[in-house]
Design an enzyme around this catalytic site. Structure first.
Site, PDB file in Angstrom:
ATOM      1  N   SER A 185      10.078 -43.222 -25.452  1.00  0.00           N
ATOM      2  CA  SER A 185       8.787 -42.665 -25.838  1.00  0.00           C
ATOM      3  C   SER A 185       8.378 -42.982 -27.272  1.00  0.00           C
ATOM      4  CB  SER A 185       8.768 -41.153 -25.607  1.00  0.00           C
ATOM      5  OG  SER A 185       9.916 -40.551 -26.131  1.00  0.00           O
ATOM      6  N   HIS A 213       6.577 -42.431 -19.138  1.00  0.00           N
ATOM      7  CA  HIS A 213       5.608 -43.399 -19.668  1.00  0.00           C
ATOM      8  C   HIS A 213       5.419 -44.624 -18.775  1.00  0.00           C
ATOM      9  CE1 HIS A 213       5.436 -41.115 -23.394  1.00  0.00           C
ATOM     10  NE2 HIS A 213       6.745 -40.992 -23.270  1.00  0.00           N
ATOM     11  N   LYS A 245       0.492 -37.632 -18.530  1.00  0.00           N
ATOM     12  CA  LYS A 245       0.281 -38.822 -19.366  1.00  0.00           C
ATOM     13  C   LYS A 245      -0.673 -39.753 -18.622  1.00  0.00           C
ATOM     14  CE  LYS A 245       4.215 -37.681 -22.064  1.00  0.00           C
ATOM     15  NZ  LYS A 245       5.674 -37.538 -22.127  1.00  0.00           N
TER      16      LYS A 245
HETATM   17  C1  LIG Z   1       6.416 -36.325 -22.479  1.00  0.00           C
HETATM   18  C2  LIG Z   1       7.797 -36.563 -21.993  1.00  0.00           C
HETATM   19  C3  LIG Z   1       8.485 -35.578 -21.268  1.00  0.00           C
HETATM   20  C4  LIG Z   1       7.940 -34.201 -21.081  1.00  0.00           C
HETATM   21  O1  LIG Z   1       6.905 -34.178 -20.168  1.00  0.00           O
HETATM   22  P1  LIG Z   1       5.816 -32.999 -20.265  1.00  0.00           P
HETATM   23  O2  LIG Z   1       5.148 -33.043 -18.954  1.00  0.00           O
HETATM   24  O3  LIG Z   1       4.943 -33.352 -21.416  1.00  0.00           O
HETATM   25  O4  LIG Z   1       6.590 -31.733 -20.491  1.00  0.00           O
HETATM   26  C5  LIG Z   1       9.718 -35.907 -20.758  1.00  0.00           C
HETATM   27  N1  LIG Z   1      10.279 -37.118 -20.974  1.00  0.00           N
HETATM   28  C6  LIG Z   1       9.655 -38.077 -21.697  1.00  0.00           C
HETATM   29  C7  LIG Z   1      10.321 -39.381 -21.905  1.00  0.00           C
HETATM   30  C8  LIG Z   1       8.404 -37.812 -22.230  1.00  0.00           C
HETATM   31  O5  LIG Z   1       7.795 -38.739 -22.965  1.00  0.00           O
END
Ligand SMILES: *Cc1c(COP(=O)(O)O)cnc(C)c1O
Length: 391
Positions: A185, A213, A245
């Site tokens: 991330s 992602h 996302k």
């Molecule tokens: C954003 C993210 C999460 C958490 O997801 P949310 O739905 O925002 O709680 C978990 N793992 C990774 C790699 C992320 O980037």
């Protein structure tokens, strides 16, 4: 008045953070998430969100959410296992499982909660968890929970498959679990998923892949990072994807075998002991998955904008990490320098977040440039030109 010693201690720590340039501030958006953000009455180009396909502001999805609320009400009323599992939740699980090519899926309110369910739930019977050093904070917290129930954790250097194999070969644990982000991330690079898959098979381990992602963006029709590498479903493979996302709404799913998902449903504490997401969210997500599936034009634009950015910043004093994804980190180094650069960009109407320790290792503070299918070629040019001016 008695001196409040405990509050004074917190205030001192906050002051230390401020002195180290680590205080974080929230900006209030006066507009929906999109390519332009209105903040303090000013419009800035948004390179900060994870809305990679520009779906957070999609009118069809918003309509599905509104229609879903009118039909199904505002709330689910209970956890899934009590009475909060409504027809839209059930339909979404089936749609997602089919979309990612797994026998079954379970949805969660957030990706953070999904990771907190998967890792400790699997980590029974003398488990050892093997984890990439750059895994997301939610996976790290999930491992802390697993540790509290007796599991052991071993970290390997980022994407270092030789190091991972050494650890696996040296372990006689009856239950091995390999955990990795698919797209990291803060770096934007892809884990070597085929090699992870091979190692999991060879050493009889679970493989847990966090595709926060990759889902919606990578692979044919946006089916995610496993599809990108053409990796088949496997009974010991669990795929987590977030839905806030690229999918533009919120929530997450875990896909796996019938048995693994049933086990998670029966035992995952962050699945069981929390109210199910509002059913309208599931309605919105069903629409979002349809749009993702037919979203080749969005992904083509995203890919063109990523290429344009990478070509355009070739001769800056700062380097982009070698990322082919929508996450394009520009390494600046020190906290003060990255803050100054982010502030100067902000003054030019460009919102690019500065990411500092502890989110990233010390000395690697960076701009995390998030590219979206919503961006135009002119938007990317504007960012490139501003960076050149500030170099
Ligand atoms: C954003 C993210 C999460 C958490 O997801 P949310 O739905 O925002 O709680 C978990 N793992 C990774 C790699 C992320 O980037």
């Amino acid at each position: 008045m008695i001196e409040d010693r405990l509050t004074t201690e917190l205030a001192a720590q906050l002051q230390e953070m401020a002195a180290a340039g680590l205080t974080r501030r929230r900006r209030v958006l006066e507009s929906p998430c999109g390519r332009i953000a209105t903040v303090d009455g000013r419009n800035v180009l948004n390179f900060a969100s994870n809305d990679y396909l520009g779906l957070a502001g999609n009118a069809e999805i918003a309509r599905a959410l509104a229609d879903g609320a009118l039909q199904w009400g505002a709330g689910s009323g209970a956890s899934h296992l009590v009475s909060g599992h409504l027809a839209p939740h059930e339909a979404l699980e089936k749609e997602i499982a089919a979309f990612v090519g797994f026998p079954r899926a379970l949805t969660f309110s957030t990706g953070y909660l999904a990771n907190l369910a998967i890792v400790p739930t699997l980590a029974v019977r003398g488990a050892v968890i093997f984890s990439d050093r750059l895994n997301h904070a939610s996976l790290i917290d999930a491992m802390q929970l697993a540790k509290a129930q007796g599991a052991e954790t071993q970290r390997y250097a980022h994407c270092d498959m030789a190091a991972l194999e050494k650890l696996l070969a040296a372990s006689d644990a009856p239950n091995k679990i390999i955990v990795s982000d698919a797209v990291f991330s803060m770096d934007g690079d892809l884990a070597p998923l085929p090699l992870l898959f091979e190692l999991a098979e060879r050493y009889d381990a679970w493989l847990v892949i966090d595709d926060a992602h990759g889902f919606g963006v990578l692979g044919p029709q946006g089916r995610g990072s496993l599809a990108h590498f053409n990796l088949p479903h496997h009974p010991r493979l669990l795929l987590m994807g977030t839905l806030g996302k690229a999918a533009g709404v919120g929530g997450a799913f875990v896909a796996g075998s019938q048995t693994a998902i049933e086990y998670l449903l029966q035992k995952g504490r962050t699945y069981i002991f929390t109210t199910a997401a509002p059913p309208a969210i599931a309605c919105a997500l069903s629409k979002s998955v349809q749009i993702i599936e037919h979203g080749d034009a969005l992904r083509a634009n995203l890919s063109a904008r990523i290429g344009q950015l990478r070509d355009g910043v070739g001769d800056l004093p700062w380097q982009l990490l070698p990322s082919a994804t929508a996450i394009q980190p520009l390494i600046v180094g020190e906290n003060a320098a990255v803050l100054a650069l982010a502030t100067a960009l902000w003054e030019r109407g460009l919102w690019v977040p500065a990411i500092r320790p502890p989110t990233v290792p010390k000395g690697t503070a960076r701009l995390r440039i998030s590219v979206s299918a919503a961006h135009t070629a002119a938007d990317i040019d504007q960012l490139i030109n501003a960076l050149k001016e500030l170099a």
